[in-house]
Each structure stands twice: as C-alpha cells, then as structure tokens.
Design an enzyme around this catalytic site. Structure first.
Site, mmCIF file in Angstrom:
data_model
loop_
_atom_site.group_PDB
_atom_site.id
_atom_site.type_symbol
_atom_site.label_atom_id
_atom_site.label_comp_id
_atom_site.label_asym_id
_atom_site.label_seq_id
_atom_site.Cartn_x
_atom_site.Cartn_y
_atom_site.Cartn_z
ATOM 1 N N THR A 89 0.790 -1.239 0.000
ATOM 2 C CA THR A 89 0.000 0.000 0.000
ATOM 3 C C THR A 89 0.826 1.295 0.000
ATOM 4 O O THR A 89 0.634 2.152 -0.865
ATOM 5 C CB THR A 89 -0.947 0.005 1.220
ATOM 6 O OG1 THR A 89 -1.841 -1.095 1.059
ATOM 7 C CG2 THR A 89 -1.745 1.293 1.321
ATOM 8 N N ASN A 110 5.374 -1.084 3.790
ATOM 9 C CA ASN A 110 4.554 -0.395 4.785
ATOM 10 C C ASN A 110 5.385 -0.282 6.061
ATOM 11 O O ASN A 110 5.531 0.776 6.642
ATOM 12 C CB ASN A 110 3.278 -1.170 5.086
ATOM 13 C CG ASN A 110 2.301 -1.168 3.919
ATOM 14 O OD1 ASN A 110 2.236 -0.209 3.155
ATOM 15 N ND2 ASN A 110 1.545 -2.247 3.775
ATOM 16 N N LYS A 170 -6.805 5.170 5.681
ATOM 17 C CA LYS A 170 -5.458 4.838 6.162
ATOM 18 C C LYS A 170 -4.560 6.076 6.182
ATOM 19 O O LYS A 170 -4.529 6.825 5.207
ATOM 20 C CB LYS A 170 -4.801 3.817 5.236
ATOM 21 C CG LYS A 170 -5.467 2.448 5.206
ATOM 22 C CD LYS A 170 -4.697 1.520 4.267
ATOM 23 C CE LYS A 170 -5.338 0.145 4.198
ATOM 24 N NZ LYS A 170 -4.682 -0.729 3.204
ATOM 25 N N ASP A 171 -3.776 6.222 7.243
ATOM 26 C CA ASP A 171 -2.858 7.366 7.329
ATOM 27 C C ASP A 171 -1.882 7.400 6.149
ATOM 28 O O ASP A 171 -1.698 8.418 5.492
ATOM 29 C CB ASP A 171 -2.112 7.368 8.688
ATOM 30 C CG ASP A 171 -1.502 6.025 9.065
ATOM 31 O OD1 ASP A 171 -1.250 5.197 8.161
ATOM 32 O OD2 ASP A 171 -1.273 5.796 10.270
ATOM 33 N N ARG A 172 -1.252 6.263 5.854
ATOM 34 C CA ARG A 172 -0.230 6.261 4.788
ATOM 35 C C ARG A 172 -0.812 6.611 3.420
ATOM 36 O O ARG A 172 -0.132 7.188 2.573
ATOM 37 C CB ARG A 172 0.486 4.907 4.727
ATOM 38 C CG ARG A 172 -0.412 3.680 4.532
ATOM 39 C CD ARG A 172 0.425 2.410 4.683
ATOM 40 N NE ARG A 172 -0.324 1.167 4.526
ATOM 41 C CZ ARG A 172 -1.018 0.567 5.482
ATOM 42 N NH1 ARG A 172 -1.101 1.113 6.676
ATOM 43 N NH2 ARG A 172 -1.656 -0.575 5.259
ATOM 44 N N HIS A 320 -8.623 -8.601 2.013
ATOM 45 C CA HIS A 320 -7.743 -9.340 2.925
ATOM 46 C C HIS A 320 -8.523 -10.355 3.750
ATOM 47 O O HIS A 320 -8.046 -11.448 4.006
ATOM 48 C CB HIS A 320 -7.014 -8.379 3.869
ATOM 49 C CG HIS A 320 -5.753 -7.826 3.290
ATOM 50 N ND1 HIS A 320 -4.678 -8.615 2.985
ATOM 51 C CD2 HIS A 320 -5.397 -6.560 2.953
ATOM 52 C CE1 HIS A 320 -3.704 -7.860 2.485
ATOM 53 N NE2 HIS A 320 -4.115 -6.616 2.449
ATOM 54 N N ASP A 363 -3.419 0.838 -5.708
ATOM 55 C CA ASP A 363 -2.057 0.829 -5.159
ATOM 56 C C ASP A 363 -1.374 -0.529 -5.310
ATOM 57 O O ASP A 363 -0.190 -0.672 -5.024
ATOM 58 C CB ASP A 363 -2.083 1.269 -3.689
ATOM 59 C CG ASP A 363 -2.967 0.392 -2.837
ATOM 60 O OD1 ASP A 363 -3.869 -0.296 -3.391
ATOM 61 O OD2 ASP A 363 -2.773 0.369 -1.613
ATOM 62 N N HIS A 364 -2.128 -1.514 -5.762
ATOM 63 C CA HIS A 364 -1.661 -2.887 -6.024
ATOM 64 C C HIS A 364 -2.934 -3.673 -6.274
ATOM 65 O O HIS A 364 -4.032 -3.163 -6.013
ATOM 66 C CB HIS A 364 -0.912 -3.504 -4.830
ATOM 67 C CG HIS A 364 -1.672 -3.400 -3.537
ATOM 68 N ND1 HIS A 364 -2.738 -4.211 -3.218
ATOM 69 C CD2 HIS A 364 -1.571 -2.508 -2.505
ATOM 70 C CE1 HIS A 364 -3.230 -3.852 -2.045
ATOM 71 N NE2 HIS A 364 -2.562 -2.805 -1.598
#
Ligand code: ZN
Length: 557
Positions: A89, A110, A170-172, A320, A363-364
């Site tokens: 991610t 990550n 998500k923060d990232r 997931h 992102d993938h």
C-alpha cells in the site's frame, strides 16, 4: 474586493496576451494561456487492492455513472501494471504520485527493518509531531519519502497558490499522496474515536469543516447498522459461494456470511475500526472528500489549480479478510460504483463539468486465495517465515559457526548482522551469496539473489527488473527472495499482495475530464507513468525523481 482585483488582473493579462499575439514571431502560447488551460481541480482516486479484472468481472452490474462513466468518457489504459516489488500500500501510493519506484523514493514497504536503528519501522511514523484531533494516531509525516509528488510540483509551479489535500481511511494513503508541501492530510482514527484526524506536521488544530464533519453522527449511524448485500444475493453470480472455507471471520461470527450485524460485532472488532473493513468505510471517505471540496473551496479559484488525493481503503480490508472471489468483494465493488457515481455528480455540480481532471487507479491488486487455487489444482502455496528462518540460521551456524548472523527477515528480504560478520572477520558478500545459494532450495522460493547482484547487474525486463526497481541500496536487505507464483506469506484465508506477478501488478489506470481524450488502449503502461502524464497535462515540472514516461495517447492535442 479580492474578486474585483483578480478580475482586473485577468483583464490586463488577457489584453496583454492579445496584444502579443498580434505581433509576428511572438510565441503562440503565453504562460497565461497555459494556465488558462489547466483544470481548476485535479482529483487522484486510488482504490486500495483493486484488480483490473474487477472492471470487467462486474461490468454488467455497474451503473452508467460510476466506473462506466469514466471508462466510456475518458481514457482507460487496460494494460496498466506495477513495475517493482514489493506491491504494498505505502509503496503503491508513493509510486503513483512520485512517478518512480522504491529505488528512488525510498518507501520500500509499509513496515520495514531499519538497518540504522536496528528495529522495524512504519513508513509514516514520526515522533517529532503530535496527534491533532485525537490523543492517538496522528504522530505522522511523509519525511521518509525522498522525492516530490505531483502535488508538491503543482504547489511550486503556482508559487504556492492552489491547495493540495490528501484523505483516506489509512494514514499512509492520505499522507504520501499529498506530498511534503501539502496544505492538509486527514485519515480515519478508529477504536473509540470514529473521526478524521491529522498530524501537527500540517497544522495545530483541525479546520472547522473537519470538526463539523466529525460531529455529523454518520460514523456512529453506520457502526450501528447492518451490512447486507445491495441486491438479492442470488443475483451475485461473479463470486464463489458465500459460505466457504477460504474466507476469514469477524470475531464473534461463526460463518463468513451475510448479513453482518455491525452493532453486534463492533465490540469484539475494534469498535470504529470495524467500519474500515466494510463498505461504509468507503462511504465515509466519499462524504469526507465532498466536505473537503466545500470546506477548502477546491476548484473555485480563477486561474488556480487545486489538488485532491482520495484513497478508498475498505476494498483492501474486505479483500484481505474474504478474498478476491468472495460475495463480499462483489458487493463492495457494486457499492463503490454507486459512491463514485455520486462523487462525480458532485464534482459536476460544485466544480463544473469540464473544469476538473481525474485519474483512478489502485495501489496494487491481489492474489486469489491459494487454498482456493489448490482446489482448482493450480500451483500455489504458503511460505512459512518461521520455518524458513530456522533453516537459514541452521545453515549459517553449520558453515560459519555462528547463530547470530541474521538480524531480520521481512518482506522477503534477509538482513545480515554486519557487526557480527565483521567481528568474525567474514566477507559479507560471501556470506550473502552462500546464503542465497542455499535458500534457493527452500520450498516455494523461485529466486534468491544478493544485494551485490542488484548493485552490479542491470536487469531490463521481467521479475528481476521489478526486483531491481524495488531495491534501495541504502534501505533494502542483503539477500532478496522471490517466491513462486501464488505463494504467499499469509493466513490460509483471505487474499494478500506484494509480489511482482500479474495478479498483483495489473490494475486499472483511467484518466477522465479536462485535457483527456476518449478511448482505450492495450499498450503497456507502468504505474510510474501516471505522475509524468498528469504533470504534462498541467504543464508543470515532473516530480523530481520521476522515472516513468508520459502516456501521450491519453492527452488531447
Ligand atoms: Zn493497499
């Protein structure tokens, strides 16, 4: 007054530009006319873990105003791929917005083992900053990302006029796309909070519009509702049976089946964190993106381009847990299609048709659940990290008489203990090579190469090329492993990602709106091509480490 002033300035610029055009041999385009061609707003949309085939598998079920609207009205690169390993991610979001790979931008995972501090680190953690909006979850920054993003370059190109905002569950996925010079970046804090927060890297206090959004009560409403299928479950023909052994379970539920009573499940599943893992997480992000456009007046300023990076994460959590072939995934995408339709309509109304440009990608992608693939007799498997480490350590003990030569194994990389190697007066390159030569024999491993090979060879295609693009001399490990296709280090239920194989690399890349041609193409496009293409459309400098190329066929002449 401000409006009047900008009107006068525009008038003056217009007049001078007309005057210039009447003179022979003057350039055809003045800077002003280039600025005038820019969209008022650029929106980057990332759908976390979206495989390309989700566009085709569910196509007949999508409405006309969501995915189909941008495919038919924009340009779809049908052969869009990631071009590095690992496809995680943080790495994906960074590569989209910087136009380059981990070898340059430095976001190699990550989480990864940091050779310098000798501990595992998380990509956006930064204790120099404070959490803003909640006690926890906000001590973050993009400082580990070493290159600029499209937003950073746009900011500089306009001499700081124009806002750049990132947001996600998500923060990232909110921090890295927005870049270093962003005006703001917001992510969802679960647990007891259920609200969007930020870091003191950006500001000391949440803007009023964020505070108000956090008070609207919707998160609570969703957390007390039930997730059932949008349509009759019997019409969900593009997924395997709802009840199957390849899917994970929410705590407190006996089968992976609809309906999901969130009110009942919330206590044992992280309270507001549960919202991330169901489609309502995407709904909240869509609503928050609209609130950001209104709250920050994005796309409303004459001759200024604003930038909004939106990332939908719930698709990833659902994948997931339930796997790519689940009813849950099918329902999540049918719902996301509706969210997108409503978001595009909002953009038409608030920013205006023809005033914005957007791109949508992922992102993938993700692998089919290997335990399910086994039932189809397709080669697949599970890599046992613990057992691998045991065997690798035993080999080194036997050969070099030390059981302390491996510091860490993570993300399919082995980090050697350099001080121990020095102490024993061993040659680090020789230790790494002998380890690589040994572990290639391990079950499920397809390639094992040393860092030295990455530094000295030049791979121009295939999986080794991807490995090299993902290899960062400063941060990566000493031995790099590539597992066989469909071999993952993960639980026996649900899907994951991270490899350089097609199931992880093939993602949608769709451009839409001002400056974009209508059409589609099966020419190979790399994920690193998005940033230079958008920079070219905006007539700005490419992000400073861009290694991708402009996809000229998507741009209007
Ligand atoms: Zn992801």
């Amino acid at each position: 007054m401000k409006k009047l002033l900008s009107f006068v300035i525009t008038l003056v610029l217009f007049t001078s530009s007309f005057a210039q055009n009447s003179v022979v041999n003057e350039p055809e385009f003045s800077l002003t006319s280039i600025e005038m061609q820019r969209p008022k707003l650029v929106v980057g949309i990332v759908v976390d873990q979206m495989r390309y085939d989700y566009l085709t598998r569910f196509y007949n079920r999508y409405g006309n105003d969501g995915f189909k609207r941008i495919i038919d009205g924009g340009f779809s690169c049908e052969n869009g791929h990631y071009n590095y390993i690992p496809t995680y991610t943080a790495v994906g979001h960074t590569s989209i917005y910087t136009g380059t790979t981990p070898s340059y931008h430095g976001i190699i995972g990550n989480n990864w083992y940091d050779k310098f501090t000798k501990k595992s680190i998380y990509c956006v953690d930064d204790n120099d900053y404070k959490s803003v909006g909640a006690d926890d979850g906000g001590r973050k920054s993009p400082r580990r990302m070493l290159s600029t993003t499209i937003g950073d370059e746009l900011k500089m190109a306009q001499n700081k006029r124009g806002k750049v905002i990132g947001l996600s569950i998500k923060d990232r996925s909110a921090i890295l796309p927005a870049g270093h010079a962003a005006d703001g970046s917001y992510w969802f804090q679960g647990k007891k909070e259920g609200k969007f927060i930020t870091s003191s890297y950006y500001m000391d206090k949440l803007p009023k519009w964020v505070q108000e959004f956090n008070k609207n009560g919707n998160a609570k409403k969703y957390l007390n509702s039930t997730w059932n299928t949008l349509y009759d479950i019997n019409t969900y023909t593009e997924s395997i049976a709802d009840d199957n052994k390849f899917e994970g379970l929410f705590k407190g539920k006996k089968t992976p089946t609809f309906p999901y009573d969130l009110k009942k499940l919330k206590k044992n599943n992280g309270n507001y964190d549960l919202l991330k893992a169901v489609p309502y997480g995407n709904t909240i992000v869509k609503d928050f993106a609209e609130a950001a456009i209104i709250g920050e007046n994005l796309g409303q300023t004459q001759n200024v381009t604003d930038f909004l990076a939106v990332s939908f994460s719930s698709t990833d959590y659902v994948g997931h847990k339930f796997g790519v072939d689940s009813k849950e995934i099918e329902d999540t995408y049918l719902r996301l299609d509706k969210e997108l339709a409503s978001f595009f309509k909002f953009l038409d109304e608030k920013v205006g048709k023809g005033n914005y440009t957007l791109f949508l990608t992922a992102d993938h992608a993700a692998v089919q659940v290997p335990s399910y693939l086994k039932t189809l007799k397709i080669p697949s498997g599970y890599f046992d990290n613990k057992d691998f480490k045991k065997k690798a350590s035993a080999f080194l003990l036997d050969k070099y008489k030390s059981d302390d030569l491996i510091e860490d194994i993570s993300n399919f990389q082995i980090f050697l203990n350099k001080s121990k190697i020095k102490e024993l007066k061993l040659d680090a390159n020789e230790v790494a090579q002998s380890l690589a030569d040994e572990v290639i024999n391990y079950k499920g491993i397809s390639r094992a190469v040393t860092a030295r090979t990455m530094q000295t060879a030049n791979f121009t295609e295939g999986i080794m090329h991807f490995l090299q693009n993902g290899y960062n001399q400063k941060f990566s490990g000493d031995v790099l492993l590539v597992p066989n296709p469909a071999t993952i280090s993960y639980s026996k239920t649900g899907s994951t990602h991270g490899s350089g194989y097609n199931y992880d690399t093939h993602v949608p890349i769709i451009f839409y709106g001002k400056g974009i041609k209508k059409g589609s193409s099966k020419t190979l496009v790399n994920i690193t091509d998005i940033a230079p293409t958008m920079s070219s459309l905006l007539n700005i400098t490419f992000p400073n480490a861009t290694s991708g190329k402009v996809v000229q066929e998507v741009l209007e002449d």
